[in-house]
Design a protein around this motif. Structure first.
Motif, mmCIF file in Angstrom:
data_model
loop_
_atom_site.group_PDB
_atom_site.id
_atom_site.type_symbol
_atom_site.label_atom_id
_atom_site.label_comp_id
_atom_site.label_asym_id
_atom_site.label_seq_id
_atom_site.Cartn_x
_atom_site.Cartn_y
_atom_site.Cartn_z
ATOM 1 N N LEU A 56 -37.587 50.758 20.773
ATOM 2 C CA LEU A 56 -37.452 49.303 20.847
ATOM 3 C C LEU A 56 -37.799 48.649 19.509
ATOM 4 C CD1 LEU A 56 -38.861 48.224 24.313
ATOM 5 C CD2 LEU A 56 -36.571 47.836 23.425
ATOM 6 N N ALA A 57 -38.805 49.171 18.831
ATOM 7 C CA ALA A 57 -39.216 48.595 17.554
ATOM 8 C C ALA A 57 -38.112 48.717 16.502
ATOM 9 C CB ALA A 57 -40.495 49.266 17.060
ATOM 10 N N CYS A 58 -37.303 49.768 16.591
ATOM 11 C CA CYS A 58 -36.229 49.993 15.612
ATOM 12 C C CYS A 58 -34.883 49.463 16.093
ATOM 13 C CB CYS A 58 -36.099 51.487 15.319
ATOM 14 S SG CYS A 58 -37.572 52.211 14.614
ATOM 15 N N SER A 59 -34.807 48.980 17.307
ATOM 16 C CA SER A 59 -33.519 48.603 17.895
ATOM 17 C C SER A 59 -33.091 47.205 17.478
ATOM 18 C CB SER A 59 -33.609 48.670 19.416
ATOM 19 O OG SER A 59 -34.420 47.617 19.884
ATOM 20 N N VAL A 60 -31.857 46.876 17.828
ATOM 21 C CA VAL A 60 -31.334 45.535 17.572
ATOM 22 C C VAL A 60 -32.124 44.510 18.373
ATOM 23 C CG1 VAL A 60 -29.297 44.058 17.828
ATOM 24 C CG2 VAL A 60 -29.041 46.421 17.075
ATOM 25 N N GLU A 61 -32.445 44.829 19.615
ATOM 26 C CA GLU A 61 -33.193 43.901 20.449
ATOM 27 C C GLU A 61 -34.545 43.569 19.824
ATOM 28 O OE1 GLU A 61 -31.999 46.795 21.501
ATOM 29 O OE2 GLU A 61 -30.568 46.367 23.073
ATOM 30 N N GLY A 62 -35.218 44.603 19.312
ATOM 31 C CA GLY A 62 -36.540 44.427 18.734
ATOM 32 C C GLY A 62 -36.558 43.492 17.545
ATOM 33 N N GLN A 63 -35.436 43.365 16.858
ATOM 34 C CA GLN A 63 -35.362 42.467 15.710
ATOM 35 C C GLN A 63 -35.454 41.009 16.130
ATOM 36 O OE1 GLN A 63 -31.841 43.371 13.485
ATOM 37 N NE2 GLN A 63 -32.326 45.544 13.376
ATOM 38 N N PHE A 64 -35.174 40.724 17.400
ATOM 39 C CA PHE A 64 -35.165 39.348 17.883
ATOM 40 C C PHE A 64 -36.356 39.010 18.771
ATOM 41 C CE2 PHE A 64 -30.755 40.492 17.064
ATOM 42 C CZ PHE A 64 -30.441 39.521 16.126
ATOM 43 N N TYR A 65 -37.272 39.954 18.967
ATOM 44 C CA TYR A 65 -38.430 39.702 19.816
ATOM 45 C C TYR A 65 -39.439 38.814 19.092
ATOM 46 C CZ TYR A 65 -37.194 43.313 23.270
ATOM 47 O OH TYR A 65 -36.590 44.053 24.248
ATOM 48 N N SER A 66 -40.003 37.887 19.831
ATOM 49 C CA SER A 66 -41.083 37.034 19.330
ATOM 50 C C SER A 66 -42.415 37.738 19.604
ATOM 51 C CB SER A 66 -41.033 35.685 20.035
ATOM 52 O OG SER A 66 -41.393 35.850 21.394
ATOM 53 N N PRO A 67 -43.523 37.206 19.104
ATOM 54 C CA PRO A 67 -44.823 37.817 19.431
ATOM 55 C C PRO A 67 -45.079 37.892 20.939
ATOM 56 C CG PRO A 67 -45.081 36.300 17.602
ATOM 57 C CD PRO A 67 -43.670 36.139 18.105
ATOM 58 N N ALA A 68 -44.658 36.887 21.692
ATOM 59 C CA ALA A 68 -44.844 36.911 23.142
ATOM 60 C C ALA A 68 -44.000 38.019 23.778
ATOM 61 C CB ALA A 68 -44.465 35.555 23.740
ATOM 62 N N ASP A 69 -42.799 38.225 23.259
ATOM 63 C CA ASP A 69 -41.951 39.301 23.787
ATOM 64 C C ASP A 69 -42.604 40.659 23.561
ATOM 65 O OD1 ASP A 69 -39.946 37.517 24.583
ATOM 66 O OD2 ASP A 69 -38.974 37.609 22.618
ATOM 67 N N TRP A 70 -43.187 40.862 22.385
ATOM 68 C CA TRP A 70 -43.837 42.146 22.100
ATOM 69 C C TRP A 70 -45.037 42.368 23.009
ATOM 70 C CZ3 TRP A 70 -41.501 46.010 20.405
ATOM 71 C CH2 TRP A 70 -40.502 45.894 19.456
ATOM 72 N N GLN A 71 -45.763 41.307 23.328
ATOM 73 C CA GLN A 71 -46.886 41.461 24.257
ATOM 74 C C GLN A 71 -46.376 41.797 25.645
ATOM 75 O OE1 GLN A 71 -49.967 41.777 23.262
ATOM 76 N NE2 GLN A 71 -49.174 41.421 21.216
ATOM 77 N N ARG A 72 -45.245 41.219 26.025
ATOM 78 C CA ARG A 72 -44.638 41.555 27.316
ATOM 79 C C ARG A 72 -44.213 43.020 27.326
ATOM 80 N NH1 ARG A 72 -40.702 39.124 31.220
ATOM 81 N NH2 ARG A 72 -40.538 40.820 32.731
ATOM 82 N N VAL A 73 -43.636 43.507 26.232
ATOM 83 C CA VAL A 73 -43.246 44.916 26.130
ATOM 84 C C VAL A 73 -44.470 45.800 26.311
ATOM 85 C CG1 VAL A 73 -42.399 46.693 24.548
ATOM 86 C CG2 VAL A 73 -41.211 44.517 24.688
ATOM 87 N N ARG A 74 -45.549 45.469 25.606
ATOM 88 C CA ARG A 74 -46.770 46.281 25.704
ATOM 89 C C ARG A 74 -47.307 46.287 27.134
ATOM 90 N NH1 ARG A 74 -51.033 44.238 22.300
ATOM 91 N NH2 ARG A 74 -52.007 46.246 22.643
ATOM 92 N N LEU A 75 -47.290 45.126 27.788
ATOM 93 C CA LEU A 75 -47.786 45.031 29.161
ATOM 94 C C LEU A 75 -46.929 45.864 30.118
ATOM 95 C CD1 LEU A 75 -49.792 43.614 31.084
ATOM 96 C CD2 LEU A 75 -48.085 41.831 31.361
#
Length: 144
Positions: A56-75
């Motif tokens: 996800l970190a290297c993907s196209v989607e990951g390029q558009f994630y905000s800090p809140a999105d990354w916290q949601r991914v981690r959760l």
């Protein structure tokens, strides 16, 4: 998540629609500069969970994630990690919850099509690449 009745729509490039509305194609994308680099996962994870996070970190989607999105991914991945490291096999409801979370994070291509998002790989021009290589050779030959 709202359930959309019917089959998943095809990508726009493969649809045959004869009654396109006059306004189609007039909408312009809104640019939002809020994407950030992926933070560390933050916990010892099952190998599948850590691989998914790195992907996800290297993907196209990951390029558009905000800090809140990354916290949601981690959760969500913390929940998945608990399922994978438990002594028993995850049940159908738990697995459905994981799939719903991944759809909400736009990991599923079908979910992207439902929302009208189509991601394309950048087109590589072989002639342009060859010209750049040739120019580099000229520069190296005449500067040295």
């Amino acid at each position: 998540m709202i359930a959309v009745p019917g089959p998943v729509p095809k990508p726009a490039s493969r649809r045959r629609r004869r009654n396109k509305p006059k306004s189609q194609g007039e909408a312009e994308a809104e640019l939002v500069y809020g994407a950030v680099d992926a933070p560390e996962l933050g916990f010892d994870a099952h190998s599948l969970v850590s691989d998914l996070y790195e992907t996800l970190a290297c993907s196209v989607e990951g390029q558009f994630y905000s800090p809140a999105d990354w916290q949601r991914v981690r959760l969500e991945l913390h929940y998945l990690n608990g399922l994978l490291t438990a002594e028993k096999v995850p049940g159908a409801m738990a697995w459905a919850q994981v799939q719903a979370a991944l759809q909400a994070l736009l990991v599923s291509p079908a979910e992207k099509r439902r929302l009208g998002i189509e991601m394309r790989r950048p087109v590589v021009d072989a002639d342009e690449d060859a010209a750049v290589v040739q120019m580099n050779e000229y520069v190296n030959r005449f500067s040295g």
